[in-house]
Design a protein around this motif. Sequence first.
Motif, PDB file in Angstrom:
ATOM      1  N   MET A   1     -11.916   3.700 -13.144  1.00 14.26           N
ATOM      2  CA  MET A   1     -12.594   3.770 -11.853  1.00 14.26           C
ATOM      3  C   MET A   1     -11.702   3.174 -10.775  1.00 14.26           C
ATOM      4  SD  MET A   1     -16.270   2.142 -10.724  1.00 14.26           S
ATOM      5  CE  MET A   1     -15.650   0.456 -10.735  1.00 14.26           C
ATOM      6  N   ASN A   2     -11.578   3.870  -9.648  1.00 19.66           N
ATOM      7  CA  ASN A   2     -10.828   3.366  -8.511  1.00 19.66           C
ATOM      8  C   ASN A   2     -11.749   2.598  -7.568  1.00 19.66           C
ATOM      9  OD1 ASN A   2      -8.506   4.657  -9.428  1.00 19.66           O
ATOM     10  ND2 ASN A   2      -8.945   6.505  -8.280  1.00 19.66           N
ATOM     11  N   TYR A   3     -11.213   1.600  -6.897  1.00 25.74           N
ATOM     12  CA  TYR A   3     -11.973   0.945  -5.833  1.00 25.74           C
ATOM     13  C   TYR A   3     -11.009   0.473  -4.754  1.00 25.74           C
ATOM     14  CZ  TYR A   3     -10.715  -3.497  -8.150  1.00 25.74           C
ATOM     15  OH  TYR A   3     -10.043  -4.558  -8.713  1.00 25.74           O
ATOM     16  N   ASN A   4     -11.515   0.338  -3.538  1.00 28.00           N
ATOM     17  CA  ASN A   4     -10.686   0.023  -2.375  1.00 28.00           C
ATOM     18  C   ASN A   4     -10.575  -1.484  -2.197  1.00 28.00           C
ATOM     19  OD1 ASN A   4     -10.316   2.771  -1.624  1.00 28.00           O
ATOM     20  ND2 ASN A   4     -12.344   2.793  -0.695  1.00 28.00           N
ATOM     21  N   GLU A   5      -9.419  -1.907  -1.731  1.00 29.70           N
ATOM     22  CA  GLU A   5      -9.160  -3.314  -1.471  1.00 29.70           C
ATOM     23  C   GLU A   5      -8.128  -3.411  -0.365  1.00 29.70           C
ATOM     24  OE1 GLU A   5      -9.965  -6.396  -1.016  1.00 29.70           O
ATOM     25  OE2 GLU A   5     -10.632  -6.551  -3.118  1.00 29.70           O
ATOM     26  N   ARG A   6      -8.051  -4.553   0.265  1.00 26.53           N
ATOM     27  CA  ARG A   6      -7.034  -4.797   1.294  1.00 26.53           C
ATOM     28  C   ARG A   6      -6.154  -5.946   0.810  1.00 26.53           C
ATOM     29  NH1 ARG A   6      -9.987  -5.833   6.164  1.00 26.53           N
ATOM     30  NH2 ARG A   6      -9.933  -8.055   5.657  1.00 26.53           N
ATOM     31  N   LEU A   7      -4.886  -5.613   0.516  1.00 23.45           N
ATOM     32  CA  LEU A   7      -3.969  -6.586  -0.050  1.00 23.45           C
ATOM     33  C   LEU A   7      -2.597  -6.465   0.586  1.00 23.45           C
ATOM     34  CD1 LEU A   7      -4.712  -6.055  -3.877  1.00 23.45           C
ATOM     35  CD2 LEU A   7      -5.591  -7.905  -2.445  1.00 23.45           C
ATOM     36  N   SER A   8      -1.859  -7.564   0.575  1.00 26.13           N
ATOM     37  CA  SER A   8      -0.431  -7.493   0.900  1.00 26.13           C
ATOM     38  C   SER A   8       0.307  -6.920  -0.303  1.00 26.13           C
ATOM     39  CB  SER A   8       0.103  -8.884   1.234  1.00 26.13           C
ATOM     40  OG  SER A   8       0.154  -9.689   0.062  1.00 26.13           O
ATOM     41  N   GLY A   9       1.551  -6.548  -0.095  1.00 24.06           N
ATOM     42  CA  GLY A   9       2.347  -6.037  -1.197  1.00 24.06           C
ATOM     43  C   GLY A   9       2.541  -7.067  -2.296  1.00 24.06           C
ATOM     44  N   ASN A  10       2.741  -8.331  -1.913  1.00 24.47           N
ATOM     45  CA  ASN A  10       2.890  -9.380  -2.923  1.00 24.47           C
ATOM     46  C   ASN A  10       1.596  -9.585  -3.705  1.00 24.47           C
ATOM     47  OD1 ASN A  10       5.575  -9.949  -2.433  1.00 24.47           O
ATOM     48  ND2 ASN A  10       5.176 -11.705  -1.106  1.00 24.47           N
ATOM     49  N   GLU A  11       0.463  -9.582  -2.998  1.00 20.24           N
ATOM     50  CA  GLU A  11      -0.820  -9.701  -3.688  1.00 20.24           C
ATOM     51  C   GLU A  11      -1.045  -8.535  -4.641  1.00 20.24           C
ATOM     52  OE1 GLU A  11      -4.172 -11.727  -1.009  1.00 20.24           O
ATOM     53  OE2 GLU A  11      -3.123 -10.122   0.060  1.00 20.24           O
ATOM     54  N   ALA A  12      -0.658  -7.343  -4.200  1.00 24.86           N
ATOM     55  CA  ALA A  12      -0.844  -6.153  -5.032  1.00 24.86           C
ATOM     56  C   ALA A  12      -0.045  -6.252  -6.327  1.00 24.86           C
ATOM     57  CB  ALA A  12      -0.443  -4.899  -4.254  1.00 24.86           C
ATOM     58  N   HIS A 174       4.282  -8.833   2.874  1.00 19.80           N
ATOM     59  CA  HIS A 174       3.356  -9.726   3.574  1.00 19.80           C
ATOM     60  C   HIS A 174       2.344  -8.982   4.451  1.00 19.80           C
ATOM     61  CE1 HIS A 174       6.119 -12.743   2.133  1.00 19.80           C
ATOM     62  NE2 HIS A 174       5.417 -13.709   2.692  1.00 19.80           N
ATOM     63  N   ALA A 175       2.545  -7.699   4.690  1.00 19.77           N
ATOM     64  CA  ALA A 175       1.618  -6.943   5.541  1.00 19.77           C
ATOM     65  C   ALA A 175       0.404  -6.513   4.731  1.00 19.77           C
ATOM     66  CB  ALA A 175       2.324  -5.721   6.119  1.00 19.77           C
ATOM     67  N   LEU A 176      -0.777  -6.640   5.308  1.00 20.66           N
ATOM     68  CA  LEU A 176      -2.007  -6.203   4.662  1.00 20.66           C
ATOM     69  C   LEU A 176      -2.200  -4.705   4.868  1.00 20.66           C
ATOM     70  CD1 LEU A 176      -4.508  -9.043   5.646  1.00 20.66           C
ATOM     71  CD2 LEU A 176      -3.509  -8.645   3.404  1.00 20.66           C
ATOM     72  N   GLU A 177      -2.555  -4.014   3.797  1.00 23.66           N
ATOM     73  CA  GLU A 177      -2.861  -2.591   3.871  1.00 23.66           C
ATOM     74  C   GLU A 177      -4.057  -2.290   2.979  1.00 23.66           C
ATOM     75  OE1 GLU A 177       1.607  -0.639   4.553  1.00 23.66           O
ATOM     76  OE2 GLU A 177       0.464  -0.219   2.738  1.00 23.66           O
ATOM     77  N   ASN A 178      -4.805  -1.276   3.344  1.00 23.80           N
ATOM     78  CA  ASN A 178      -5.856  -0.777   2.466  1.00 23.80           C
ATOM     79  C   ASN A 178      -5.197  -0.025   1.314  1.00 23.80           C
ATOM     80  OD1 ASN A 178      -8.023  -1.709   4.055  1.00 23.80           O
ATOM     81  ND2 ASN A 178      -7.816   0.059   5.411  1.00 23.80           N
ATOM     82  N   ILE A 179      -5.522  -0.399   0.089  1.00 21.69           N
ATOM     83  CA  ILE A 179      -4.988   0.300  -1.073  1.00 21.69           C
ATOM     84  C   ILE A 179      -6.116   0.555  -2.058  1.00 21.69           C
ATOM     85  CG2 ILE A 179      -2.728  -0.775  -0.746  1.00 21.69           C
ATOM     86  CD1 ILE A 179      -3.197  -2.398  -3.255  1.00 21.69           C
ATOM     87  N   VAL A 180      -5.859   1.435  -2.990  1.00 20.80           N
ATOM     88  CA  VAL A 180      -6.826   1.793  -4.028  1.00 20.80           C
ATOM     89  C   VAL A 180      -6.355   1.182  -5.343  1.00 20.80           C
ATOM     90  CG1 VAL A 180      -7.994   3.663  -5.242  1.00 20.80           C
ATOM     91  CG2 VAL A 180      -7.379   3.932  -2.825  1.00 20.80           C
ATOM     92  N   LEU A 181      -7.223   0.390  -5.951  1.00 23.82           N
ATOM     93  CA  LEU A 181      -6.908  -0.272  -7.204  1.00 23.82           C
ATOM     94  C   LEU A 181      -7.632   0.408  -8.359  1.00 23.82           C
ATOM     95  CD1 LEU A 181      -7.341  -3.993  -6.077  1.00 23.82           C
ATOM     96  CD2 LEU A 181      -5.188  -2.732  -6.280  1.00 23.82           C
ATOM     97  N   LEU A 182      -7.037   0.341  -9.520  1.00 25.42           N
ATOM     98  CA  LEU A 182      -7.697   0.758 -10.750  1.00 25.42           C
ATOM     99  C   LEU A 182      -8.485  -0.412 -11.332  1.00 25.42           C
ATOM    100  CD1 LEU A 182      -4.847   2.732 -12.542  1.00 25.42           C
ATOM    101  CD2 LEU A 182      -7.071   3.664 -11.911  1.00 25.42           C
TER     102      LEU A 182
END
Length: 393
Positions: A1-12, A174-182
């Motif tokens: 299942m995919n879900y949306n999150e807002r993370l920096s690249g390092n957090e991702a 360090h930039a925050l972006e909306n991404i889709v996580l598994l």
Amino acid sequence: MNYNERLSGNEAIAFAMKQIDPDVMAAFPITPSTEIPQYFAQYVANGEVNTEFVPVESEHSSMSACIGAEAAGARAVTATSSAGLALMYEMMYVAASSRLPITLACVNRALTGPININNDHSDSMGIRDAGWIQIYAENNQEAYDNFLQAMPIGEHPSVRLPVMICQDGFITSHALENIVLLDTDSVKAFVGEYRPEHFLLKAENPLAIGPYDLGCHYMEHKVQQAEAMKGAKKRILEVAAQFAALTGREYGLFEAYRMEDAEIALVLIGSSAGTAKVTVDALRARGIPAGLVKIRVFRPFPAEELAQTLKNVKALAILDKAESFSAQGGPLFAEVRAALYDLEPRPRTVGYVYGLGGRDITPAHFASVFARLEAIAAGGELGPVYSHLGQRG
């Protein structure tokens, strides 16, 4: 299942590591990758992973610990940038030649001197021939997705090579972006368990890792590495197809953006591709057949595939975010131009070095490159084959 999150690249990247739950993480902090072990250490402290976190005294020790862990049969990860990667230099070769599929998150940053903490690709390009697979991200989503694909690539029996997942320091890290996580269960199923065939702690099959290798064997081992790197291309595409089936997000060796009928085009790596796409779209709106190729996989280098994609282009600019000091252009320029050599006719090609030490690149810069390509495609003078873009006079 995919879900949306807002993370920096390092957090991702740290979250991907959490979902994978590797056996060992060894790390030493360095800007701008420090946040990755910082976030992950919190997961360890909270009991959210079972990973053995090894804080070490240097990046050389970090890679050494990962080598020891992988050699013992564990899955090991680390993260670094710039001078940290340079300090690992010796051990990067050891990891690759020992066929240990360590996964390293490289947050690209300029190498000193002068002292600089901002983004270019001089760190990973400086280690490009150590025998590591190199995969680059344009944005945070790609950084996350690439990291999930790294272990199924590097750990496969046909490959068994370490993998470097690269993203641009500060710009994506360090930039925050909306991404889709598994979801984590899907990640674990996709990545799978690490089951090496041979390892130091396998009592029934004693072996040595990284032994002294004389002239009678050294070249044969290097040829095996070279053949594994060739084979990695097929495996990268297999894993990408599996990932697309799981997520709907498609990846290849590179992205061809509006290249179907392009007569003028750029080739580049990393986050700058997003800015360049804006320029391509603006030119297309004016009826100018512009296109772009964004390299995702730099090692193994997709030479044959690139040549097929670029064979109908009249004029091409190859942009490097690293200076090789060859007096002939950057490393990407050398690789792409060589890939085009056997084409008849071949694109008229120029190379630019840009963005060093974090120097901004704008749509206006790319527009100036495309204007030059238009003139070249129309039969104008090629001009200097190697130049810099965006520097002050």
